[in-house]
Design an enzyme around this catalytic site. Sequence first.
Site, short mmCIF file in Angstrom:
data_model
loop_
_atom_site.label_atom_id
_atom_site.label_comp_id
_atom_site.label_asym_id
_atom_site.label_seq_id
_atom_site.Cartn_x
_atom_site.Cartn_y
_atom_site.Cartn_z
N THR A 195 -9.93 2.17 -4.78
CA THR A 195 -9.27 3.11 -5.85
C THR A 195 -10.12 4.56 -5.83
O THR A 195 -11.30 4.16 -5.74
CB THR A 195 -8.70 2.51 -6.82
OG1 THR A 195 -9.91 2.25 -7.86
CG2 THR A 195 -8.00 1.44 -6.72
N GLU A 200 -13.43 -5.19 0.55
CA GLU A 200 -13.97 -5.52 -0.57
C GLU A 200 -13.72 -6.97 -0.66
O GLU A 200 -12.44 -7.39 -0.59
CB GLU A 200 -13.58 -5.07 -2.00
CG GLU A 200 -14.41 -5.82 -2.93
CD GLU A 200 -13.80 -5.02 -4.35
OE1 GLU A 200 -13.74 -4.01 -4.42
OE2 GLU A 200 -14.44 -5.70 -5.61
N ASP A 209 -10.97 0.03 2.04
CA ASP A 209 -10.12 -1.07 1.00
C ASP A 209 -8.79 -1.14 0.98
O ASP A 209 -8.11 -1.49 0.08
CB ASP A 209 -10.70 -1.35 -0.33
CG ASP A 209 -12.27 -1.79 -0.44
OD1 ASP A 209 -12.86 -1.73 0.67
OD2 ASP A 209 -12.86 -1.67 -1.29
N CYS A 242 -13.90 2.33 -5.98
CA CYS A 242 -14.76 1.98 -4.78
C CYS A 242 -14.84 3.38 -3.96
O CYS A 242 -15.80 3.71 -3.19
CB CYS A 242 -13.90 0.99 -3.82
SG CYS A 242 -13.93 -0.73 -4.35
N LYS A 273 -17.51 -5.93 2.57
CA LYS A 273 -18.60 -5.74 1.44
C LYS A 273 -18.26 -6.24 0.10
O LYS A 273 -17.16 -6.50 -0.31
CB LYS A 273 -18.62 -4.09 1.24
CG LYS A 273 -17.32 -3.35 0.49
CD LYS A 273 -17.10 -1.82 0.46
CE LYS A 273 -15.91 -1.49 -0.20
NZ LYS A 273 -15.88 -1.93 -1.59
N1 TIU Z 1 -11.72 -1.24 -3.84
C1 TIU Z 1 -11.53 -1.04 -5.16
O1 TIU Z 1 -11.51 0.05 -5.52
N2 TIU Z 1 -11.88 -2.07 -5.99
C2 TIU Z 1 -11.43 -2.26 -7.14
O2 TIU Z 1 -11.61 -3.49 -7.91
N3 TIU Z 1 -10.57 -1.08 -7.67
C3 TIU Z 1 -9.98 -1.13 -8.90
O3 TIU Z 1 -9.42 -0.29 -9.09
N4 TIU Z 1 -9.75 -2.42 -9.77
#
Ligand code: TIU
Length: 228
Positions: free
Chosen positions: A161, A75, A27, A165, A132
């Site tokens: 993060t 994502e 992501d 994720c 995803k």
């Molecule tokens: N890719 C991912 O971690 N999606 C999130 O929404 N992360 C957040 O920390 N919001």
Amino acid sequence: MNGRLSVAAEPYDFVFEPSRAALLVIDMQRDFVERGGFGEMLGNDVTPLRQAVAPTRRVLEAFRKAGMKVIHTREGHRPDLADCPPSKKARGRLKVGIGDPGPMGRVLVRGEYGHDIIDELKPLPNEPVIDKPGKGAFYATDLELMLKDQGIQSLVVTGVTTEVCIHTTVREANDRGYECLVLEDCVASYFPEFQSTAIKMIKAQGGIFGWVSSSQELLKALDRLTRS
Ligand code: TIU
């Protein structure tokens, strides 16, 4: 690419077979890492996430140089949002949320500028990109099929993060029998306290979900491989 490689890691060395390993870049999309995207719409300052970009790029280049597999994830959702749970769309009561027009196009929607991966980590044509709908890279995707078909057992995990994720994906991978090495400087959180706690949670209890190391240690190991 024969023989096993060992990376200094916690709670102990991570040993893997390069031909049965893949780099997962999770992501690294403008929507999370740049201003005006989903991350900022959620109320976050995106600057801490930028720290993961340069080390991840070094690891990505080393994997490419060694001829090792790389898989990227994003994502996001279909333009009609048919794969976006209403609960996810409603979450946060955002002024500008998933599917709404923002400065980088419709937020977290496939095909939009903000949804795509940042230029610094742009996938090569031979590197699969998994789209995803959820936080985990296994849920409702063909990632597991791809790993099985290619005989991959070990995953080197980078991206954002850490507590969302990355954790969800590492937990999903761990339950499916994959061994995950998370590179601490190649993952990032909007929250410094979550970054350090999320990293501790992975390697605690004998490596309950996986291993933790750094880009530097991984690069040292790959250097041994490309010299041999
Ligand atoms: N890719 C991912 O971690 N999606 C999130 O929404 N992360 C957040 O920390 N919001």
